[in-house]
Motif scaffolding. Structure first.
Motif, PDB file in Angstrom:
ATOM      1  N   GLN A  93       0.825  -1.205   0.000  1.00 32.76           N
ATOM      2  CA  GLN A  93       0.000   0.000   0.000  1.00 32.76           C
ATOM      3  C   GLN A  93       0.856   1.252   0.000  1.00 32.76           C
ATOM      4  O   GLN A  93       2.084   1.200   0.166  1.00 32.76           O
ATOM      5  CB  GLN A  93      -0.926  -0.013   1.215  1.00 32.76           C
ATOM      6  CG  GLN A  93      -0.202  -0.187   2.538  1.00 32.76           C
ATOM      7  CD  GLN A  93      -1.138  -0.502   3.692  1.00 32.76           C
ATOM      8  OE1 GLN A  93      -1.274   0.296   4.619  1.00 32.76           O
ATOM      9  NE2 GLN A  93      -1.776  -1.673   3.635  1.00 32.76           N
ATOM     10  N   HIS A  95       0.303   5.736   1.043  1.00 34.53           N
ATOM     11  CA  HIS A  95      -0.573   6.766   1.590  1.00 34.53           C
ATOM     12  C   HIS A  95      -0.226   8.124   0.979  1.00 34.53           C
ATOM     13  O   HIS A  95       0.943   8.398   0.679  1.00 34.53           O
ATOM     14  CB  HIS A  95      -0.425   6.862   3.112  1.00 34.53           C
ATOM     15  CG  HIS A  95      -0.535   5.552   3.818  1.00 34.53           C
ATOM     16  ND1 HIS A  95      -1.677   4.781   3.792  1.00 34.53           N
ATOM     17  CD2 HIS A  95       0.359   4.865   4.566  1.00 34.53           C
ATOM     18  CE1 HIS A  95      -1.482   3.685   4.496  1.00 34.53           C
ATOM     19  NE2 HIS A  95      -0.255   3.707   4.973  1.00 34.53           N
ATOM     20  N   LYS A 112      -1.065  10.495   5.463  1.00 31.09           N
ATOM     21  CA  LYS A 112      -0.576   9.594   6.504  1.00 31.09           C
ATOM     22  C   LYS A 112       0.915   9.342   6.335  1.00 31.09           C
ATOM     23  O   LYS A 112       1.353   8.688   5.394  1.00 31.09           O
ATOM     24  CB  LYS A 112      -1.321   8.261   6.480  1.00 31.09           C
ATOM     25  CG  LYS A 112      -0.959   7.346   7.653  1.00 31.09           C
ATOM     26  CD  LYS A 112      -1.423   5.913   7.466  1.00 31.09           C
ATOM     27  CE  LYS A 112      -2.910   5.757   7.437  1.00 31.09           C
ATOM     28  NZ  LYS A 112      -3.296   4.309   7.484  1.00 31.09           N
ATOM     29  N   ALA A 168       4.723   9.472   3.801  1.00 29.02           N
ATOM     30  CA  ALA A 168       3.694   9.405   2.770  1.00 29.02           C
ATOM     31  C   ALA A 168       4.377   9.243   1.414  1.00 29.02           C
ATOM     32  O   ALA A 168       5.418   9.844   1.147  1.00 29.02           O
ATOM     33  CB  ALA A 168       2.850  10.673   2.792  1.00 29.02           C
ATOM     34  N   THR A 190      -5.795   4.786   2.879  1.00 29.27           N
ATOM     35  CA  THR A 190      -4.852   3.776   2.403  1.00 29.27           C
ATOM     36  C   THR A 190      -5.201   3.422   0.971  1.00 29.27           C
ATOM     37  O   THR A 190      -6.356   3.107   0.670  1.00 29.27           O
ATOM     38  CB  THR A 190      -4.919   2.514   3.281  1.00 29.27           C
ATOM     39  OG1 THR A 190      -4.452   2.826   4.596  1.00 29.27           O
ATOM     40  CG2 THR A 190      -4.065   1.395   2.697  1.00 29.27           C
TER      41      THR A 190
END
Length: 219
Positions: A93, A95, A112, A168, A190
């Motif tokens: 993932q 962010h 994030k 991030a 996310t």
């Protein structure tokens, strides 16, 4: 006289497909996350018993957070602290940062950035921390669709005591056999890029269009 006193919070447990049994052994579901400092946690004793951390923050303001955090935070308590226990790989993932979050998700949202501290690690434990080279957006999209995205990832061995700052834009994932203390901005944005070819469901969909827009450096 200061109204500040130690706040003991009731954790919130989150079931995850990749979770284990360390955080809540009595749960019938695999628990992957314990949210131990979160604005939704209730204070369990003392003068603030029964109130959420968000409510306490609203009443104390700068007395609790300091003037700088109050000026920068418009939505409540600025940090979310978790314990993570992984039995399987988490999804790969990424962010967004604050500017990207506002552009992609709307105003009054934040991105994030997070950091991990490894509390326990099985022998051979790994995390993913970035990509293994230069790859075009078209190539990344194709490999994600084909289920071969793992071939472009950078695998990093970790052990107890390691700390990683994950800004991030950094493509990342936590591997099996890890107990991690995570500090992050209070954001749940996310963008999942790859989920190890697990059956894709509404709750674990991929977010390639947005995710590929925000990929950046890890260091």
């Amino acid at each position: 006289m200061s109204r500040i006193e130690p706040l003991r919070l009731q954790p919130i447990f989150q079931a995850r497909v990749w979770g284990g049994d360390r955080l809540d052994p009595d749960s019938p579901d695999p628990i992957g996350e314990a949210w131990v400092v979160y604005e939704g946690n209730q204070v369990v004793d003392g003068a603030w018993a029964g109130k959420t951390l968000l409510e306490v923050t609203g009443e104390l303001g700068a007395e609790l957070l300091g003037t700088t955090a109050v000026a920068q935070t418009s939505h409540g308590f600025p940090l979310l602290i978790k314990l993570l226990h992984s039995r399987e790989w988490l999804s790969v993932q990424v962010h967004p940062n604050d500017e990207q979050a506002a552009r992609l998700e709307g105003l009054n949202t934040v991105g994030k950035t997070e950091a991990w501290h490894v509390l326990e690690a099985d022998p051979g434990a790994q995390v993913i921390f970035g990509l293994n080279g230069e790859h075009s957006t078209a190539q990344l999209r194709r490999m994600a669709r084909e289920g071969t995205f793992e071939d472009v990832l950078r695998y990093v061995p970790v052990e107890r005591g390691d700390t990683l700052f994950t800004p991030a834009g950094c493509v990342h994932a936590i591997g099996p056999g890890l107990l991690i203390y995570e500090v992050q901005q209070t954001s749940d944005i996310t963008y999942r890029l790859f989920d190890w070819n697990r059956p894709e469901t509404a709750g674990r969909a991929l977010h390639l269009d947005k995710g590929l827009q925000v990929i950046g450096a890890c260091e």
